[in-house]
Design an enzyme around this catalytic site. Structure first.
Site, short mmCIF file in Angstrom:
data_model
loop_
_atom_site.label_atom_id
_atom_site.label_comp_id
_atom_site.label_asym_id
_atom_site.label_seq_id
_atom_site.Cartn_x
_atom_site.Cartn_y
_atom_site.Cartn_z
N ASN A 5 -0.57 1.33 6.07
CA ASN A 5 0.21 0.36 5.30
C ASN A 5 0.80 -0.62 6.29
O ASN A 5 1.49 -0.21 7.22
CB ASN A 5 1.32 1.11 4.55
CG ASN A 5 2.34 0.18 3.94
OD1 ASN A 5 1.98 -0.91 3.50
ND2 ASN A 5 3.58 0.60 3.92
N GLY A 6 0.50 -1.92 6.12
CA GLY A 6 1.03 -2.91 7.04
C GLY A 6 -0.05 -3.88 7.45
O GLY A 6 -1.11 -3.96 6.81
N GLU A 50 13.84 -18.01 -12.58
CA GLU A 50 13.51 -16.61 -12.84
C GLU A 50 12.59 -16.49 -14.06
O GLU A 50 11.64 -15.70 -14.07
CB GLU A 50 14.80 -15.79 -13.02
CG GLU A 50 14.61 -14.34 -13.41
CD GLU A 50 13.82 -13.51 -12.40
OE1 GLU A 50 13.53 -13.99 -11.30
OE2 GLU A 50 13.47 -12.37 -12.74
N LYS A 69 8.81 -14.88 -14.09
CA LYS A 69 8.38 -13.79 -14.98
C LYS A 69 7.08 -14.16 -15.68
O LYS A 69 6.16 -13.37 -15.77
CB LYS A 69 9.46 -13.47 -16.03
CG LYS A 69 10.70 -12.79 -15.51
CD LYS A 69 10.54 -11.33 -15.15
CE LYS A 69 10.22 -11.10 -13.72
NZ LYS A 69 11.25 -11.09 -12.74
N GLU A 85 4.07 -14.16 -13.19
CA GLU A 85 3.59 -12.90 -12.62
C GLU A 85 2.96 -11.97 -13.64
O GLU A 85 2.02 -11.26 -13.30
CB GLU A 85 4.65 -12.20 -11.76
CG GLU A 85 5.85 -11.67 -12.46
CD GLU A 85 6.83 -11.01 -11.48
OE1 GLU A 85 6.43 -10.51 -10.43
OE2 GLU A 85 8.03 -10.99 -11.81
N TRP A 94 -3.11 -2.52 -1.54
CA TRP A 94 -2.88 -3.92 -1.90
C TRP A 94 -3.54 -4.71 -0.78
O TRP A 94 -3.08 -4.69 0.37
CB TRP A 94 -1.39 -4.22 -1.96
CG TRP A 94 -1.07 -5.61 -2.40
CD1 TRP A 94 -0.96 -6.06 -3.68
CD2 TRP A 94 -0.78 -6.73 -1.56
NE1 TRP A 94 -0.64 -7.40 -3.69
CE2 TRP A 94 -0.53 -7.83 -2.41
CE3 TRP A 94 -0.74 -6.93 -0.18
CZ2 TRP A 94 -0.21 -9.12 -1.92
CZ3 TRP A 94 -0.43 -8.19 0.31
CH2 TRP A 94 -0.17 -9.26 -0.56
N ARG A 96 3.11 0.04 -5.30
CA ARG A 96 3.00 -0.62 -4.00
C ARG A 96 1.67 -1.34 -3.83
O ARG A 96 1.44 -2.03 -2.83
CB ARG A 96 3.14 0.41 -2.89
CG ARG A 96 4.41 1.20 -2.95
CD ARG A 96 4.38 2.34 -1.98
NE ARG A 96 4.40 1.84 -0.62
CZ ARG A 96 5.51 1.65 0.09
NH1 ARG A 96 6.68 1.93 -0.44
NH2 ARG A 96 5.46 1.20 1.31
N LYS A 142 4.92 -3.82 -6.32
CA LYS A 142 6.36 -3.77 -6.55
C LYS A 142 7.14 -4.02 -5.27
O LYS A 142 8.15 -4.70 -5.28
CB LYS A 142 6.71 -2.40 -7.14
CG LYS A 142 8.18 -2.20 -7.45
CD LYS A 142 8.57 -2.97 -8.69
CE LYS A 142 10.05 -2.84 -9.02
NZ LYS A 142 10.48 -3.94 -9.90
N HIS A 179 12.08 -37.50 -11.44
CA HIS A 179 11.60 -37.88 -10.10
C HIS A 179 10.17 -37.42 -9.87
O HIS A 179 9.72 -37.38 -8.72
CB HIS A 179 12.54 -37.28 -9.04
CG HIS A 179 13.94 -37.79 -9.14
ND1 HIS A 179 14.28 -39.09 -8.83
CD2 HIS A 179 15.07 -37.19 -9.58
CE1 HIS A 179 15.58 -39.27 -9.04
NE2 HIS A 179 16.08 -38.13 -9.51
N CYS A 192 0.84 -1.19 0.00
CA CYS A 192 0.00 0.00 0.00
C CYS A 192 0.88 1.25 0.00
O CYS A 192 2.01 1.22 0.46
CB CYS A 192 -0.94 0.09 1.20
SG CYS A 192 -1.98 -1.36 1.41
C1 AGP Z 1 9.99 -9.66 -9.22
O1 AGP Z 1 9.62 -9.70 -10.55
C2 AGP Z 1 8.88 -9.69 -8.29
N1 AGP Z 1 7.99 -8.63 -8.52
C3 AGP Z 1 9.19 -9.97 -6.83
O2 AGP Z 1 9.47 -11.34 -6.76
C4 AGP Z 1 10.35 -9.20 -6.16
O3 AGP Z 1 11.56 -9.61 -6.71
C5 AGP Z 1 10.33 -9.49 -4.65
O4 AGP Z 1 9.14 -9.02 -4.11
C6 AGP Z 1 11.52 -8.91 -3.91
O5 AGP Z 1 11.55 -7.51 -3.96
P1 AGP Z 1 12.86 -6.72 -3.57
O6 AGP Z 1 13.91 -7.11 -4.56
O7 AGP Z 1 12.47 -5.28 -3.63
O8 AGP Z 1 13.24 -7.17 -2.18
#
Ligand code: AGP
Length: 611
Positions: free
Chosen positions: A101-102, A484, A488, A491, A75, A27, A606, A507, A2
């Protein structure tokens, strides 16, 4: 998560808060709201499900007028994203408004107690208890400041909040408790603001004051006063902000993610700048935390992070073991924080994070600090809490990353981890890093060659955009890149994607393979290449379509797989910087073809400032 913003001064508050919220939308963006105190002392709250833009007044309507206001972009944690659950929340009397926020971990106990004493709740959020606690404290005659501190003292968890009240229409309070993803404040002649993070304050001021745990900003026109837990004034240092131009601009691209992917060669150059002596073939981490004697005495390196930063950590652990010969592991911050890791002052912990505000990573840093580990952070955001918590910082210098899906900060992290691994080797073996230094110098150009093929990814994406599930396979250094790549795709395209070390496929996951389950196989040149070809054949034998990422000159796989993507030849240590690029491009093009919101995917934010 948030984002919260507040403004008090002489200008109309609505437009300033609106822009601030848009700048904090990374956020969270599932609902938003703004509260404004009017010149007549009225308190008007507008809120809505959806992104900040939903708050735009309809044609013929006007925004609430007034020079004091607070806003929120959400969020969701407690309560689905609806108008009533959106912030600001108000008390029973309608005199106070609050944004938060929290997570209030003990909100159920508090809510039961408050409801039993007659408070009316209108949302499912944990936040609403705070505004009723404030109401209670004010009713007992405490000052606004004392009420806020008392209410905050009753909350468990990590929380940041901002509040205003009709009875003191020219004052805002902003309180930070625990990590809660940051809180900054700034003032100029005649007005002042607070916000969760720097982007919201960039148009307003070139300097901000970051709040620490337990601190509250009393924000009045032209002034920010910071007080501690017991109300005593705290003298704070200010932080200079980069110029406006360094912030948010798509540079003509359709999405920030595309712009940021194309900036990756530059991100690598920036991360290398001043840290490599190309003439003497040396890595020069001049301000590195540990002395040479301490580096020689290291017993292990632990890399911690979440999501993409954890994936970078997996690459880093392999690099540190391969190059420096020091035992290294990558650990998920959210797990590490609740474990009892066996570490001591001969352990170097590297906390990796784009934002430097990820709650789990900050908590993991606390856990290892209590065990006397030495802590550095690899971080992109100057002045973030991680950089203030660690003993020293290797800054990524990638510039702001707006796309929720991290791209350029992944390659910047890997670049810094490569430098770190090489530096540890250099000190421990007392040897120059000639081979590595010259390889690193080639990285931006080689990456540019991969990115130049980006147009071809539209065709590949078209062939795969309708599948529902993907498997990503790799071995050795290609394995974290597979993880990774799968992250991608998940998400930004909302497709199910799982990554496995290719040797693990037999396995269990091999049972999934059929003509409906494409596999993205990363099979770069190297000692494990033949093993990887064997795994690809196993997929093909079961009818699975295969997209292979291989090194130029590979003649074996072209006729065996369905789609093939070539990477320039390079030393193995550079391989992750190149092999991740096609996986990002593939995910991006599939998401675009599926009509997904690439820069702001559903359910994500983010910066993850909650547990
Ligand atoms: C990355 O594409 C994601 N949005 C997410 O996994 C991100 O890397 C993760 O939340 C960690 O964030 P930070 O690097 O700001 O700690």
């Amino acid at each position: 998560m948030c984002g919260i913003v507040g403004y008090v001064g002489t200008s109309e508050s609505w437009p300033i808060i609106f822009v601030g919220l848009q700048r904090l939308a990374y956020r969270g963006y599932d609902s938003a709201g703004i509260a404004v105190i009017g010149a007549d002392g009225s308190l008007e709250i507008r809120k809505s499900a959806g992104k900040v833009q939903e708050l735009e007044p309809a044609p013929g309507e006007s925004a609430p007028s007034g020079t004091t206001g607070i806003g929120h972009t959400r969020w969701a944690t407690h309560g689905v994203p609806t108008g009533p659950n959106a912030h600001p929340h108000s008390d029973c009397t309608g005199n106070i408004a609050l944004v938060h926020n929290g997570i209030v971990e003990n909100y159920l106990d508090l809510k039961l107690r408050l409801a039993a004493s007659g408070h009316q709740f209108t949302s499912d959020t944990d936040t609403e208890v705070i505004v009723h606690l404030l109401e209670d404290a004010l009713a007992r005659g405490l000052s606004f400041e004392a009420s806020m501190l008392e209410a905050g003292g009753q909350l468990r968890g990590s929380n940041a909040m901002g509040a205003l009240r009709r009875d003191e229409p020219h004052k805002l309070l902003a309180l930070r408790l625990g990590y809660a993803g940051g809180l900054v404040a700034a003032s100029r002649q005649g007005d002042a603001m607070f916000a969760s993070d720097l982007p919201a304050l960039v148009p307003f001021s070139s300097e901000v004051c970051p709040l620490d745990d337990g601190e509250m900003a009393v924000v009045t026109p032209g002034k920010v006063k910071v007080v501690g837990q017991f109300g005593s004034t705290v003298v704070k240092k200010t932080l200079a902000l980069p110029p406006e131009s360094a912030w948010v601009d798509k540079a003509g691209h359709d999405h920030f993610m595309l712009k940021e992917m194309l900036e990756q060669p530059q991100a690598v150059s920036s991360a290398l700048r001043g840290r490599v002596d190309f003439e003497r073939d040396l890595i020069t981490l001049d301000d590195f935390l540990l002395s040479d004697a301490e580096i020689r005495g290291l017993s292990r390196v632990m890399l911690v992070g979440c999501g993409t930063s954890l994936n970078a950590g997996m690459v880093g652990a392999r690099l540190i073991e391969d190059l420096a010969g020091i035992p290294a592991t990558a650990e998920s911050s959210s797990e590490l924080r609740y474990r009892s890791p066996v570490i001591d002052d001969r352990t170097l912990v590297v906390a990796i994070g784009q934002s430097g505000e990820t709650a789990d990573t900050l908590a993991a840093m606390d856990t290892v600090r209590q065990r006397e580990a030495r802590i550095i952070t690899i971080c992109n955001v100057e002045g973030s809490l991680a950089t203030r918590t660690a003993e020293s910082t290797l800054y990524m210098r990638s510039g702001i990353e707006v796309g929720v899906a991290s791209t350029k900060t992944f390659v910047a992290s890997i670049t810094l981890l490569t430098l770190l691994a090489a530096y540890l080797r250099q000190v421990r073996n007392e040897s120059a890093s000639a081979d590595l230094v010259s390889q690193l110098a080639r990285a931006p150009e080689l990456m540019g060659r991969v990115l130049a093929q980006r147009a071809s990814f539209g065709d590949i994406a078209q062939r795969y955009a309708q599948y529902g599930h993907f498997l990503y396979l790799g071995r050795g250094m290609d394995y974290p890149i597979a993880v990774e790549g799968a992250l991608k795709l998940k998400e930004i395209s909302y497709m199910h994607a799982e990554a496995y070390p290719a040797g693990e496929m037999k396995h269990g996951p091999i049972a999934l393979i059929d003509e409906h389950m494409p596999t993205v196989a990363i099979a770069t040149a190297g000692p494990l290449y033949d093993k990887m070809v064997g795994n690809i054949m196993e997929v093909k034998a079961r009818g699975g379509p295969v997209i292979a990422v291989v090194t130029e000159g590979d003649t074996a796989l072209a006729s065996l797989v369905d789609d093939i993507i070539y990477l320039p030849q390079c030393d193995g240590v550079l391989s992750p910087l190149l092999s991740v690029l096609p996986l990002q491009l593939l995910a991006y093009h599939i998401a675009v073809q599926r009509g997904c919101d690439v820069d702001q995917p559903r359910n994500l934010a983010k910066t993850v400032t909650v547990e």
